[in-house]
Write a protein that holds these residues in place. Sequence first.
Motif, PDB file in Angstrom:
ATOM      1  N   GLU A   1      63.932  32.844  57.416  1.00  0.00           N
ATOM      2  CA  GLU A   1      64.800  33.970  57.760  1.00  0.00           C
ATOM      3  C   GLU A   1      65.989  33.474  58.572  1.00  0.00           C
ATOM      4  OE1 GLU A   1      64.613  36.893  56.661  1.00  0.00           O
ATOM      5  OE2 GLU A   1      62.556  37.133  55.928  1.00  0.00           O
TER       6      GLU A   1
ATOM      7  N   GLY B   1      61.621  28.126  49.448  1.00  0.00           N
ATOM      8  CA  GLY B   1      61.859  29.172  50.422  1.00  0.00           C
ATOM      9  C   GLY B   1      62.929  28.813  51.439  1.00  0.00           C
TER      10      GLY B   1
ATOM     11  N   ASN C   1      66.154  36.975  46.950  1.00  0.00           N
ATOM     12  CA  ASN C   1      65.598  37.096  48.300  1.00  0.00           C
ATOM     13  C   ASN C   1      64.184  37.660  48.310  1.00  0.00           C
ATOM     14  OD1 ASN C   1      67.964  36.128  49.678  1.00  0.00           O
ATOM     15  ND2 ASN C   1      68.923  38.096  49.214  1.00  0.00           N
ATOM     16  N   TRP C   2      63.389  37.242  47.321  1.00  0.00           N
ATOM     17  CA  TRP C   2      61.997  37.691  47.275  1.00  0.00           C
ATOM     18  C   TRP C   2      61.245  37.158  48.487  1.00  0.00           C
ATOM     19  CZ3 TRP C   2      57.236  35.024  46.442  1.00  0.00           C
ATOM     20  CH2 TRP C   2      56.140  35.863  46.145  1.00  0.00           C
ATOM     21  N   SER C   3      60.515  38.021  49.152  1.00  0.00           N
ATOM     22  CA  SER C   3      59.842  37.624  50.386  1.00  0.00           C
ATOM     23  C   SER C   3      58.355  37.942  50.354  1.00  0.00           C
ATOM     24  CB  SER C   3      60.485  38.333  51.589  1.00  0.00           C
ATOM     25  OG  SER C   3      60.393  39.745  51.441  1.00  0.00           O
TER      26      SER C   3
ATOM     27  N   THR D   1      59.789  33.657  54.843  1.00  0.00           N
ATOM     28  CA  THR D   1      60.745  32.942  53.989  1.00  0.00           C
ATOM     29  C   THR D   1      61.202  33.869  52.873  1.00  0.00           C
ATOM     30  OG1 THR D   1      59.068  32.059  52.466  1.00  0.00           O
ATOM     31  CG2 THR D   1      59.615  30.730  54.419  1.00  0.00           C
ATOM     32  N   ARG D   2      62.383  33.560  52.349  1.00  0.00           N
ATOM     33  CA  ARG D   2      62.915  34.274  51.186  1.00  0.00           C
ATOM     34  C   ARG D   2      63.305  33.248  50.137  1.00  0.00           C
ATOM     35  NH1 ARG D   2      64.050  39.608  52.068  1.00  0.00           N
ATOM     36  NH2 ARG D   2      63.869  40.308  54.229  1.00  0.00           N
ATOM     37  N   ARG D   3      63.221  33.648  48.886  1.00  0.00           N
ATOM     38  CA  ARG D   3      63.576  32.750  47.800  1.00  0.00           C
ATOM     39  C   ARG D   3      63.996  33.562  46.585  1.00  0.00           C
ATOM     40  NH1 ARG D   3      59.266  29.249  47.895  1.00  0.00           N
ATOM     41  NH2 ARG D   3      58.668  30.262  49.857  1.00  0.00           N
ATOM     42  N   ASP D   4      64.711  32.934  45.686  1.00  0.00           N
ATOM     43  CA  ASP D   4      65.105  33.579  44.439  1.00  0.00           C
ATOM     44  C   ASP D   4      64.126  33.175  43.341  1.00  0.00           C
ATOM     45  OD1 ASP D   4      67.269  34.511  45.856  1.00  0.00           O
ATOM     46  OD2 ASP D   4      68.677  33.046  45.024  1.00  0.00           O
TER      47      ASP D   4
END
Length: 313
Positions: free
Chosen positions: A140, A137, A65-67, A75-78
């Motif tokens: 949210e 991404g 959940n890097w933002s 947005t968040r993503r791994d």
Amino acid sequence: MRMVLDLETYRALGLDTPAPLAVNGRSRADFEISLNAPGDAVYHPCPEAYPSPDTPRGAISSHKNWSGGAIFADTRRDIRIYVPAGLDRAAAARVMVFNDGNFYFPRNGPVRATGVLDTLHAHGKIEPIVAVFVDPGRPEGSERGDAAAGRQRSVEYDSITDDYGRFLIEEVLPFVERAEGLTFSDDPAHRTMCGISSGGIAAFVAAWWFPGSFGRVLSHCGSFVNIRGGHNLAFAVRATPRKPIRVFLQSGEADASYITGDWPLANRTMASALDFAGYDYRFEFGRGGHSLRHGGAIFADSLRWLWRDEERP
């Protein structure tokens, strides 16, 4: 400044407008067929994907959940980071970025990228390289696989602007350097982009806009079709002075055919454009569909070809 391809056809056709979901008796079902093509059965992960038990394994760190960043705000993503065993962190490191990192990372998947890198490193066949697996991404409140996440992936990967390349250069790679105590080499020959489908065209577009930052591209079943104007890239390659990029393309006879275009034809067209313009490229066209089965089978060979200037005896 936000950059776009200066093509009259791109502007005239209004290519930011999504393609219809169904027309002429065709629908998403045509695309789905290519995801499980019978021709894929002949392909298996390359031998290097199975490191011997005594092979030193690289270190893996995961950032869920890097933002960070403002280019794709909210947005968040791994992000997963692979650092080769014994890497000298004081030296400038080579780096390879994998779009749709969740497709390439799994050790039981069709590519098994970290296993291949472990094997090649252990046998001294390539210089040590850090791998950064970046997922698209998710806005949210959305989850992987839902409609909002799918739209965001298309915005990031299918758009033929410089946004995604800037996102990597200005936000993702600096984060990885800080997180791992690394400094990446600024030699574009030491920086490789990789991806499948929309991630494949995104790999090429990042290098296209920023050849001084990414000098190598590995595209599997690249979506050089009319999703957000990607079918214009072949013309741009022909009509623009050659850029210092080495490109490996892979597709297959059962690759996708959908309203937005014909993937086998689009990849053949891109290969023809690269040839016309005098690029250092290789095109592998097999029997498979829109998957990583063929790409995984030739993954180690793809890397050796892309980095052949540095390949050790």
